[in-house]
Design an enzyme around this catalytic site. Structure first.
Site, PDB file in Angstrom:
ATOM      1  N   HIS A   7       0.501  -1.067   0.497  1.00 31.14           N
ATOM      2  CA  HIS A   7      -0.089  -0.094  -0.382  1.00 31.14           C
ATOM      3  C   HIS A   7       1.005   1.318   0.031  1.00 31.14           C
ATOM      4  CE1 HIS A   7      -3.683   2.034   1.232  1.00 31.14           C
ATOM      5  NE2 HIS A   7      -3.002   3.056   1.507  1.00 31.14           N
ATOM      6  N   GLU A   8       1.771   1.245   1.013  1.00 29.07           N
ATOM      7  CA  GLU A   8       2.700   2.895   1.524  1.00 29.07           C
ATOM      8  C   GLU A   8       3.855   2.461  -0.101  1.00 29.07           C
ATOM      9  OE1 GLU A   8       1.729   5.124   2.977  1.00 29.07           O
ATOM     10  OE2 GLU A   8      -0.105   3.621   4.154  1.00 29.07           O
ATOM     11  N   HIS A  11       1.558   4.578  -2.928  1.00 27.67           N
ATOM     12  CA  HIS A  11       2.220   6.132  -2.594  1.00 27.67           C
ATOM     13  C   HIS A  11       3.161   6.336  -2.714  1.00 27.67           C
ATOM     14  CE1 HIS A  11      -2.067   6.037  -0.926  1.00 27.67           C
ATOM     15  NE2 HIS A  11      -1.351   5.460   0.397  1.00 27.67           N
TER      16      HIS A  11
END
Length: 128
Positions: A7-8, A11
């Site tokens: 997820h990170e 980003h």
């Protein structure tokens, strides 16, 4: 742990590729959150069963939308309506953007396929 790191990293990928304006553009944040929820496994069937949220029709899209809204509300001091509006404005294009994977890695098998596709991405166009 893999899901959170993925997820990170999505980003981070968005930050480098799309030059996301994290602090002033809610739409940029919404797009990155949609992509991260879609591609990281946040909305896998197993996770949704543990959350006691599951359905049959368009469930993955609904989950991605809801997770993106919750993520925006966690980092921004805005109303739920503003977060929903931002997600709805960017949802279609950001949900269909699967870079850097090329497909939604729903399982480890699909993640391996996506990685293989990524490794071979230039091979298909080298003869043109």
């Amino acid at each position: 742990m893999n899901r959170v790191v993925t997820h990170e990293l999505i980003h981070a990928f968005d930050h480098c590729r799309a030059h996301v304006n994290w602090f002033t553009s809610v739409r940029h944040l919404a797009c990155s959150e949609v992509r991260a929820a879609n591609l990281s496994g946040d909305c896998s069937l197993v996770n949704e069963i543990f959350r006691l949220h599951f359905g049959l029709k368009r469930h993955h899209q609904t989950c991605v939308r809801d997770r993106a809204i919750l993520s925006i509300l966690a980092v921004r001091n805005i109303s739920r309506e503003m977060a929903e509006k931002a997600v709805d404005e960017v949802f279609e294009s950001c949900f269909n953007d699967h870079e850097p994977f090329g497909r939604i890695p729903h399982s480890q098998t699909y993640a391996r396929y996506a990685h293989r596709d990524f490794q071979n991405r230039d091979r298909y166009y080298s003869n043109i």
